[in-house]
Scaffold this motif. Structure first.
Motif, PDB file in Angstrom:
ATOM      1  N   GLU A  17       0.843  -1.188   0.000  1.00  0.00           N
ATOM      2  CA  GLU A  17       0.000   0.000   0.000  1.00  0.00           C
ATOM      3  C   GLU A  17       0.880   1.241   0.000  1.00  0.00           C
ATOM      4  OE1 GLU A  17      -3.398   0.305  -0.101  1.00  0.00           O
ATOM      5  OE2 GLU A  17      -3.364  -1.850  -0.483  1.00  0.00           O
ATOM      6  N   PRO A  18       0.498   2.262  -0.760  1.00  0.00           N
ATOM      7  CA  PRO A  18       1.275   3.495  -0.737  1.00  0.00           C
ATOM      8  C   PRO A  18       1.183   4.158   0.636  1.00  0.00           C
ATOM      9  CG  PRO A  18      -0.734   3.779  -2.015  1.00  0.00           C
ATOM     10  CD  PRO A  18      -0.647   2.337  -1.632  1.00  0.00           C
ATOM     11  N   MET A  19       2.228   4.860   0.978  1.00  0.00           N
ATOM     12  CA  MET A  19       2.226   5.602   2.234  1.00  0.00           C
ATOM     13  C   MET A  19       1.314   6.822   2.068  1.00  0.00           C
ATOM     14  SD  MET A  19       5.489   7.159   4.183  1.00  0.00           S
ATOM     15  CE  MET A  19       5.300   8.652   5.097  1.00  0.00           C
ATOM     16  N   LYS A  20       0.507   7.075   3.059  1.00  0.00           N
ATOM     17  CA  LYS A  20      -0.425   8.205   3.024  1.00  0.00           C
ATOM     18  C   LYS A  20       0.094   9.278   3.966  1.00  0.00           C
ATOM     19  CE  LYS A  20      -4.961   9.358   2.332  1.00  0.00           C
ATOM     20  NZ  LYS A  20      -5.251  10.407   1.470  1.00  0.00           N
ATOM     21  N   LYS A  21       0.260  10.500   3.441  1.00  0.00           N
ATOM     22  CA  LYS A  21       0.696  11.614   4.282  1.00  0.00           C
ATOM     23  C   LYS A  21      -0.007  12.880   3.825  1.00  0.00           C
ATOM     24  CE  LYS A  21       4.570  14.160   6.130  1.00  0.00           C
ATOM     25  NZ  LYS A  21       5.981  14.496   6.053  1.00  0.00           N
ATOM     26  N   ASP A  22      -1.017  13.289   4.573  1.00  0.00           N
ATOM     27  CA  ASP A  22      -1.731  14.520   4.277  1.00  0.00           C
ATOM     28  C   ASP A  22      -0.881  15.707   4.720  1.00  0.00           C
ATOM     29  OD1 ASP A  22      -3.812  12.967   3.353  1.00  0.00           O
ATOM     30  OD2 ASP A  22      -5.003  13.164   5.179  1.00  0.00           O
ATOM     31  N   LEU A  23      -0.961  16.775   3.943  1.00  0.00           N
ATOM     32  CA  LEU A  23      -0.184  17.978   4.238  1.00  0.00           C
ATOM     33  C   LEU A  23      -1.123  19.167   4.345  1.00  0.00           C
ATOM     34  CD1 LEU A  23       2.657  17.465   1.578  1.00  0.00           C
ATOM     35  CD2 LEU A  23       2.682  16.782   3.991  1.00  0.00           C
ATOM     36  N   SER A  24      -0.776  20.123   5.191  1.00  0.00           N
ATOM     37  CA  SER A  24      -1.580  21.337   5.305  1.00  0.00           C
ATOM     38  C   SER A  24      -0.662  22.531   5.522  1.00  0.00           C
ATOM     39  CB  SER A  24      -2.599  21.216   6.439  1.00  0.00           C
ATOM     40  OG  SER A  24      -1.926  21.031   7.669  1.00  0.00           O
ATOM     41  N   GLY A  25      -1.239  23.713   5.348  1.00  0.00           N
ATOM     42  CA  GLY A  25      -0.511  24.948   5.588  1.00  0.00           C
ATOM     43  C   GLY A  25       0.752  25.081   4.765  1.00  0.00           C
ATOM     44  N   SER A  26       1.828  25.503   5.423  1.00  0.00           N
ATOM     45  CA  SER A  26       3.085  25.767   4.718  1.00  0.00           C
ATOM     46  C   SER A  26       3.685  24.500   4.114  1.00  0.00           C
ATOM     47  CB  SER A  26       4.094  26.441   5.652  1.00  0.00           C
ATOM     48  OG  SER A  26       4.401  25.605   6.742  1.00  0.00           O
ATOM     49  N   ALA A  48       1.957  22.017   2.807  1.00  0.00           N
ATOM     50  CA  ALA A  48       1.204  21.795   1.568  1.00  0.00           C
ATOM     51  C   ALA A  48       1.677  22.752   0.482  1.00  0.00           C
ATOM     52  CB  ALA A  48      -0.294  21.970   1.817  1.00  0.00           C
ATOM     53  N   ILE A  49       1.886  24.016   0.833  1.00  0.00           N
ATOM     54  CA  ILE A  49       2.364  25.009  -0.140  1.00  0.00           C
ATOM     55  C   ILE A  49       3.737  24.624  -0.661  1.00  0.00           C
ATOM     56  CG2 ILE A  49       3.101  27.419  -0.421  1.00  0.00           C
ATOM     57  CD1 ILE A  49       0.786  28.134   1.558  1.00  0.00           C
ATOM     58  N   GLU A  50       4.608  24.155   0.213  1.00  0.00           N
ATOM     59  CA  GLU A  50       5.944  23.717  -0.201  1.00  0.00           C
ATOM     60  C   GLU A  50       5.864  22.563  -1.206  1.00  0.00           C
ATOM     61  OE1 GLU A  50       9.707  21.529   1.909  1.00  0.00           O
ATOM     62  OE2 GLU A  50       8.768  23.177   3.015  1.00  0.00           O
ATOM     63  N   LYS A  51       4.974  21.607  -0.972  1.00  0.00           N
ATOM     64  CA  LYS A  51       4.794  20.476  -1.888  1.00  0.00           C
ATOM     65  C   LYS A  51       4.271  20.976  -3.238  1.00  0.00           C
ATOM     66  CE  LYS A  51       5.245  16.547  -1.701  1.00  0.00           C
ATOM     67  NZ  LYS A  51       6.377  15.744  -2.236  1.00  0.00           N
ATOM     68  N   ILE A  52       3.276  21.870  -3.207  1.00  0.00           N
ATOM     69  CA  ILE A  52       2.717  22.444  -4.435  1.00  0.00           C
ATOM     70  C   ILE A  52       3.813  23.139  -5.240  1.00  0.00           C
ATOM     71  CG2 ILE A  52       1.221  24.296  -5.305  1.00  0.00           C
ATOM     72  CD1 ILE A  52      -0.728  23.523  -2.982  1.00  0.00           C
ATOM     73  N   ARG A  53       4.570  23.997  -4.588  1.00  0.00           N
ATOM     74  CA  ARG A  53       5.618  24.756  -5.285  1.00  0.00           C
ATOM     75  C   ARG A  53       6.682  23.832  -5.853  1.00  0.00           C
ATOM     76  NH1 ARG A  53       7.389  30.038  -2.168  1.00  0.00           N
ATOM     77  NH2 ARG A  53       7.995  30.617  -4.272  1.00  0.00           N
ATOM     78  N   SER A  54       7.031  22.799  -5.113  1.00  0.00           N
ATOM     79  CA  SER A  54       8.046  21.847  -5.566  1.00  0.00           C
ATOM     80  C   SER A  54       7.613  21.145  -6.851  1.00  0.00           C
ATOM     81  CB  SER A  54       8.304  20.829  -4.456  1.00  0.00           C
ATOM     82  OG  SER A  54       9.058  19.748  -4.941  1.00  0.00           O
ATOM     83  N   ILE A  55       6.392  20.658  -6.875  1.00  0.00           N
ATOM     84  CA  ILE A  55       5.906  19.943  -8.062  1.00  0.00           C
ATOM     85  C   ILE A  55       5.735  20.902  -9.241  1.00  0.00           C
ATOM     86  CG2 ILE A  55       3.952  18.658  -9.033  1.00  0.00           C
ATOM     87  CD1 ILE A  55       3.716  17.253  -6.285  1.00  0.00           C
ATOM     88  N   ILE A  56       5.176  22.085  -8.992  1.00  0.00           N
ATOM     89  CA  ILE A  56       4.980  23.045 -10.080  1.00  0.00           C
ATOM     90  C   ILE A  56       6.316  23.499 -10.652  1.00  0.00           C
ATOM     91  CG2 ILE A  56       4.147  25.356 -10.650  1.00  0.00           C
ATOM     92  CD1 ILE A  56       1.781  24.784  -8.758  1.00  0.00           C
ATOM     93  N   ASP A  57       7.319  23.697  -9.803  1.00  0.00           N
ATOM     94  CA  ASP A  57       8.654  24.088 -10.297  1.00  0.00           C
ATOM     95  C   ASP A  57       9.196  23.049 -11.266  1.00  0.00           C
ATOM     96  OD1 ASP A  57       8.610  26.428  -8.846  1.00  0.00           O
ATOM     97  OD2 ASP A  57       9.985  25.729  -7.289  1.00  0.00           O
ATOM     98  N   LYS A  58       8.921  21.774 -11.012  1.00  0.00           N
ATOM     99  CA  LYS A  58       9.389  20.701 -11.896  1.00  0.00           C
ATOM    100  C   LYS A  58       8.536  20.595 -13.156  1.00  0.00           C
ATOM    101  CE  LYS A  58      10.956  17.974  -7.977  1.00  0.00           C
ATOM    102  NZ  LYS A  58      10.600  16.809  -7.151  1.00  0.00           N
ATOM    103  N   ASP A  67       3.307  31.791  -5.855  1.00  0.00           N
ATOM    104  CA  ASP A  67       3.772  32.664  -4.786  1.00  0.00           C
ATOM    105  C   ASP A  67       3.850  31.949  -3.440  1.00  0.00           C
ATOM    106  OD1 ASP A  67       1.168  32.751  -3.648  1.00  0.00           O
ATOM    107  OD2 ASP A  67       0.674  34.629  -4.649  1.00  0.00           O
ATOM    108  N   GLU A  68       4.288  32.674  -2.427  1.00  0.00           N
ATOM    109  CA  GLU A  68       4.508  32.105  -1.094  1.00  0.00           C
ATOM    110  C   GLU A  68       3.218  31.628  -0.433  1.00  0.00           C
ATOM    111  OE1 GLU A  68       5.591  35.258  -2.010  1.00  0.00           O
ATOM    112  OE2 GLU A  68       7.576  34.536  -2.550  1.00  0.00           O
ATOM    113  N   ALA A  69       2.083  32.161  -0.871  1.00  0.00           N
ATOM    114  CA  ALA A  69       0.792  31.757  -0.302  1.00  0.00           C
ATOM    115  C   ALA A  69       0.205  30.548  -1.029  1.00  0.00           C
ATOM    116  CB  ALA A  69      -0.190  32.922  -0.360  1.00  0.00           C
ATOM    117  N   GLY A  70       0.885  30.092  -2.102  1.00  0.00           N
ATOM    118  CA  GLY A  70       0.394  28.953  -2.868  1.00  0.00           C
ATOM    119  C   GLY A  70      -0.485  29.341  -4.045  1.00  0.00           C
TER     120      GLY A  70
END
Length: 178
Positions: free
Chosen positions: A10-19, A21-31, A58-61
């Motif tokens: 089973e894949p590992m499940k890790k929900d993200l929130s706040g900063s 989550a924004i860091e994950k969003i920015r990381s994927i979009i940058d790629k 931006d910094e707010a996502g």
């Protein structure tokens, strides 16, 4: 003999929130750099999905795009601001789905901030082209699929799985709450 369920990792499940989550969003979009931009309203049986290049996250996502004022996409947003974005940064990882709302503006300062000479292919008069508008996408929720150890390790695990017949799942996925 093991059951199919016992062989499936089973894949590992890790929900993200706040900063986080924004860091994950920015990381994927940058790629990824671009996405499928999907509107809900539909004019004249138009396609509701189209590829779009991201100008900035931006910094707010918030995710920023340049768009033609007279585009079907802008007309659809004027009818329903609900939008989904879909990103894929590589073959084995960095998948992202975001839901939120889009806001269209004609802010000249923002257009100048987001301007990239590559966009001139769509706006032939350059940064001062009167057809340019800005779309700000404000995410509410999302979901990501990634791998835990990077693409090299994930690729090796895929090869080992293919040879051994045993699943060596390296995936991690979860909800993004902003």
């Amino acid at each position: 003999m093991n059951s199919i369920h016992e062989q499936q990792a089973e894949p590992m499940k890790k929900d993200l929130s706040g900063s986080e989550a924004i860091e994950k969003i920015r990381s994927i979009i940058d790629k990824a750099g671009s996405c499928f931009f999907v509107t809900r309203a539909n004019f004249n049986a138009s396609h509701k999905s189209r590829p779009m290049s991201v100008q900035k996250t931006d910094e707010a996502g918030n995710i920023w795009f340049l768009s033609a004022k007279d585009s079907v996409k802008n007309m659809e947003i004027s009818q329903d601001t609900s939008v989904s974005l879909y990103f894929q940064a590589s073959s084995y990882s960095d998948f992202l789905e975001l839901s939120g709302r889009a806001v269209v503006s004609y802010d000249r300062a923002k257009i100048e901030e987001l301007w990239d000479p590559m966009v001139k292919a769509w706006f032939t008069e350059g940064v001062n082209d009167p057809r340019i508008s800005v779309i700000q996408f404000i995410p509410d929720t999302g979901y990501y699929w990634d791998n835990k150890h990077g693409n090299a390790i994930a690729g090796i695990k895929v090869l080992i799985s293919a040879v051994s017949g045993k699943t060596m799942d390296d995936s991690i996925e979860g909800n993004l709450n902003l």
